[in-house]
Write a protein that holds these residues in place. Structure first.
Motif, PDB file in Angstrom:
ATOM      1  N   TYR A  32       0.849  -1.180   0.000  1.00 23.59           N
ATOM      2  CA  TYR A  32       0.000   0.000   0.000  1.00 23.59           C
ATOM      3  C   TYR A  32       0.887   1.233   0.000  1.00 23.59           C
ATOM      4  O   TYR A  32       2.064   1.171   0.363  1.00 23.59           O
ATOM      5  N   GLY A  33       0.325   2.366  -0.418  1.00 19.96           N
ATOM      6  CA  GLY A  33       1.089   3.603  -0.422  1.00 19.96           C
ATOM      7  C   GLY A  33       0.882   4.399  -1.700  1.00 19.96           C
ATOM      8  O   GLY A  33       0.261   3.926  -2.664  1.00 19.96           O
ATOM      9  N   VAL A  34       1.416   5.625  -1.698  1.00 21.07           N
ATOM     10  CA  VAL A  34       1.357   6.512  -2.869  1.00 21.07           C
ATOM     11  C   VAL A  34       2.755   7.061  -3.134  1.00 21.07           C
ATOM     12  O   VAL A  34       3.599   7.104  -2.228  1.00 21.07           O
ATOM     13  N   PRO A  35       3.032   7.504  -4.357  1.00 21.60           N
ATOM     14  CA  PRO A  35       4.372   8.023  -4.687  1.00 21.60           C
ATOM     15  C   PRO A  35       4.471   9.541  -4.567  1.00 21.60           C
ATOM     16  O   PRO A  35       3.465  10.252  -4.594  1.00 21.60           O
ATOM     17  N   SER A  36       5.711  10.009  -4.454  1.00 21.16           N
ATOM     18  CA  SER A  36       5.983  11.452  -4.482  1.00 21.16           C
ATOM     19  C   SER A  36       6.578  11.784  -5.842  1.00 21.16           C
ATOM     20  O   SER A  36       7.778  11.968  -5.987  1.00 21.16           O
ATOM     21  N   SER A  37       5.718  11.873  -6.843  1.00 22.13           N
ATOM     22  CA  SER A  37       6.170  12.059  -8.221  1.00 22.13           C
ATOM     23  C   SER A  37       5.364  13.149  -8.891  1.00 22.13           C
ATOM     24  O   SER A  37       4.225  13.434  -8.497  1.00 22.13           O
ATOM     25  N   GLY A  52       1.549  12.780  -8.280  1.00 24.83           N
ATOM     26  CA  GLY A  52       1.150  14.167  -8.129  1.00 24.83           C
ATOM     27  C   GLY A  52       1.283  14.696  -6.714  1.00 24.83           C
ATOM     28  O   GLY A  52       0.807  15.799  -6.417  1.00 24.83           O
ATOM     29  N   HIS A  53       1.938  13.949  -5.815  1.00 19.97           N
ATOM     30  CA  HIS A  53       2.111  14.362  -4.425  1.00 19.97           C
ATOM     31  C   HIS A  53       3.552  14.767  -4.154  1.00 19.97           C
ATOM     32  O   HIS A  53       4.482  14.151  -4.689  1.00 19.97           O
ATOM     33  N   ASP A  54       3.732  15.763  -3.294  1.00 23.14           N
ATOM     34  CA  ASP A  54       5.070  16.005  -2.798  1.00 23.14           C
ATOM     35  C   ASP A  54       5.321  15.072  -1.616  1.00 23.14           C
ATOM     36  O   ASP A  54       4.461  14.270  -1.242  1.00 23.14           O
ATOM     37  N   GLU A  55       6.515  15.145  -1.038  1.00 22.11           N
ATOM     38  CA  GLU A  55       6.878  14.199   0.014  1.00 22.11           C
ATOM     39  C   GLU A  55       6.000  14.336   1.257  1.00 22.11           C
ATOM     40  O   GLU A  55       5.702  13.338   1.918  1.00 22.11           O
TER      41      GLU A  55
END
Length: 424
Positions: A32-37, A52-55
């Motif tokens: 599970y999780g989302v990227p910082s891209s 589309g997320h920052d860190e």
């Protein structure tokens, strides 16, 4: 199910339903999780997009997902993933990463799958250059790694270039302080024969000796972006009539939110597909075609010591200095490590792009007063710019990637929640 803030938590509802189906056995969530891209591959409910997320956003979402898993009584969870992995691929950028077997030699920040980690695998210049509108850190880079632009442009005092595995860096000193409210800065990029002339953006100026593949434009926050020549536009070539035929014809969407042409401009927005057009019987439900403008350039700082640090920041200005980092793919590169640029040839089997080896990249800057732009424009410059008089910025091909490691802000969010959650 309600999230307590006026919205809905679909992930927690999914977890509860899954556990109810298998109430006689322990269950773990193993990914599970989302990227910082910058790049996005899918939109998710509640803003939990795949990219589309920052860190900081990555950390907040990952921590909230962890809390949901714990609250629903699961036996454990494994966050995806520990470190960024440059070799990974994603469906919506795969057609443009050519050759595919060289993905690990460079970092394509438009590919979300590469950047799920809480440990950043940073490109070579990340610890040397902070995008902050201060060029003093450039002076510490070896001279043979810095290229001084040899051209002349009104309002531009000098322009320096360098690069690493992820970005082309541009550091500019202008004759006067840059004010986005009063003017816009354009930098045209020419890599291979072909391209288009950005007539409206030139605002009375003349461009000779070639044409542009892409165009960097810096101004207000909602207009700072990399745009792409209509004849070069990968997105429309792949998903328009030349390829999958999922996009309406340009004249059908002229003046609407789906119009690819940027407002008051000639070039197209740089878009990625997020969802493909699908209809029964291929799928149970109909899915519309969805795309996203990933060419937008966020103003901010990449200085990790600053409280204003933003991992997706692309440019900043301070007085007469303008500094930026531009992702390679936005400039048309399928593989910068071998100077491969997507070309203009027809798609093979209506699906596959081809590349050509570029000599480098020619950049041509100009500054336009806002009175020269728009329908009531009043051009005041008759400047002529010749691309053939500009030596291309080029570099040695590389077979070894230089990188550094850094714990992301999201790491500390995960550290905090793992320490806070009590033993079951």
């Amino acid at each position: 199910m309600p999230d307590g803030n006026g919205g809905y938590n679909t992930y927690k509802a999914y977890l509860r339903k899954l556990k109810a189906e298998f109430d006689d056995m322990p269950i773990m969530v193993t990914e599970y999780g989302v990227p910082s891209s910058i790049g996005i591959s899918h939109h998710g409910p509640g803003g939990k997009d795949q990219g589309g997320h920052d860190e900081r956003e990555q950390g907040q979402i990952d921590a909230s997902l962890t809390q949901d898993i714990y609250d629903e009584g699961y036996s454990g969870a494994i966050l995806f993933m520990w470190q960024d992995e440059w070799f990974k691929k994603t469906w919506n950028t795969m057609p443009f990463e050519i050759p595919a077997d060289r993905r690990s030699f460079w970092l394509n920040v438009l590919t979300n799958e590469k950047m799920f980690g809480v440990l950043a695998m940073q490109p070579g210049k990340a610890e040397q250059i902070a995008i902050d509108g201060d060029l003093s850190d450039w002076d510490k880079i070896p001279e043979d790694e810095i290229y001084t632009w040899p051209g002349n442009a009104p309002g531009v005092k000098n322009m320096r270039l360098t690069h690493d595995e992820a970005y082309l860096y541009i550091g500019m000193e202008l004759e006067e302080a840059f004010d986005p409210a009063q003017s816009k800065l354009f930098i045209g990029a020419d890599t291979i024969p072909g391209g288009d002339i950005p007539e409206k953006e030139l605002a009375g100026r003349t461009l000779e000796g070639g044409a542009l593949e892409t165009l960097i434009q810096l101004g207000n926050e909602d207009e700072s972006q990399v745009t792409i020549a209509p004849s070069y536009d990968f997105h429309r070539r792949l998903y328009g009539q030349e390829g999958y035929w999922m996009l309406p014809e340009e004249q059908e969407v002229k003046g609407t939110a789906d119009d690819p042409v940027v407002p008051d401009g000639t070039f197209h927005s740089w878009k990625l597909a997020i969802s493909l057009l699908m209809n029964p019987p291929d799928t149970k439900f109909a899915h519309p075609f969805v795309d996203e403008n990933v060419g937008m350039l966020m103003r901010g700082t990449t200085d990790t010591a600053s409280p204003d640090f933003h991992s997706l920041a692309a440019w900043q200005y301070a007085d007469q200095v303008v500094e930026m980092r531009i992702p390679w793919m936005l400039l048309g590169f399928g593989d910068p490590s071998s100077l491969q640029v997507l070309d203009y040839s027809p798609l093979k089997d209506k699906r596959d792009f081809s590349t050509i080896t570029a000599d480098g990249i020619r950049l041509v800057p100009w500054i336009v007063d806002r009175s020269e732009l728009g329908e009531s424009a009043n051009p005041i410059s008759a400047e002529t710019m010749n691309l053939q008089e500009i030596e291309p910025y080029t570099w040695e091909l590389w077979e070894t990637a230089i990188y550094s490691e850094r714990l992301k802000h999201s790491y500390y969010d995960m550290q905090e929640i793992f320490q806070r959650l009590p033993e079951p």
